[in-house]
Scaffold this active site. Structure first.
Site, mmCIF file in Angstrom:
data_model
loop_
_atom_site.group_PDB
_atom_site.id
_atom_site.type_symbol
_atom_site.label_atom_id
_atom_site.label_comp_id
_atom_site.label_asym_id
_atom_site.label_seq_id
_atom_site.Cartn_x
_atom_site.Cartn_y
_atom_site.Cartn_z
ATOM 1 C CB CYS A 81 37.110 41.214 37.880
ATOM 2 S SG CYS A 81 38.013 39.756 37.780
ATOM 3 C CD GLU A 129 43.807 42.957 31.560
ATOM 4 O OE1 GLU A 129 44.833 43.075 30.748
ATOM 5 O OE2 GLU A 129 43.033 41.743 31.394
ATOM 6 C CG ASN A 163 38.623 43.730 32.104
ATOM 7 O OD1 ASN A 163 37.861 44.406 31.350
ATOM 8 N ND2 ASN A 163 39.462 42.721 31.742
ATOM 9 C CD GLU A 168 32.485 40.093 36.942
ATOM 10 O OE1 GLU A 168 33.613 40.734 36.738
ATOM 11 O OE2 GLU A 168 32.377 38.917 36.358
#
Ligand code: THU
Length: 159
Positions: free
Chosen positions: A73, A64, A62, A75
């Site tokens: 994220c 941010e 991830n 994934e």
């Protein structure tokens, strides 16, 4: 009126050693990726690793941002990198894990709705199921495909 029920089947492993070596290595790759996550706001680091059809592994984590919706994220970081660089390669499986501020895994990690939708697109793109391994604190879950995580989904077949 007809009442209907959707059931999903999944497997729970109490020890990573119960899995074949290839899948263990996929989870290890996700754990390694989690350590490199950029999560200064949530302090919740997530790692994802994809097993490609040629047995290569692509990982992501991830990322941010001070403007929170901008972040990604783990994934989707991994999926989009794989799709951008290897558009012809099928994805066979994804492993996801987390690391909290104290260095512990979540008790129940679960891919968010956006990631489920994104994984569904990848699965349909190659008409081939993507297995999901969720590496929780006390067990590992193996989910057979993305439809199991996103029943009654919107997809290209809805249009
Ligand atoms: N996060 C992921 O990367 N994957 C998941 O499956 C769940 C949530 C990230 C997003 C955000 O950076 C942090 O975890 C807290 O929500």
């Amino acid at each position: 009126m007809i009442k209907k029920t959707i059931e999903i089947g999944y497997t729970e492993y109490s020890d990573i050693k119960e899995l074949p070596e290839k899948q263990q290595n996929l989870i290890f790759a996700a754990r390694k990726a989690a350590k490199n996550a950029y999560a200064p706001y949530s302090h919740f680091k997530v790692g994802a690793a994809l097993l490609m059809e040629d047995n290569s592994v692509i990982s992501g984590n991830n990322q941010e941002n001070a403007s929170s919706p901008v972040g990604s994220c783990a994934e989707r970081t991994a999926l989009y990198w794989a799709n951008a660089n290897f558009p012809e390669k099928k994805i066979l499986a994804i492993a996801v894990t987390s690391l909290d501020k104290g260095g512990k895994k979540a008790k129940h990690l679960s891919p968010c709705g956006l990631c489920r939708q994104s994984m569904l697109e990848s699965q349909q793109r190659f008409s081939s199921p993507i297995k999901v391994f969720i590496d929780n604190r006390d067990h590992i879950l193996e989910i057979p495909d993305i439809e199991s995580l996103l029943p009654l989904s919107f997809s290209n077949t809805s249009m």
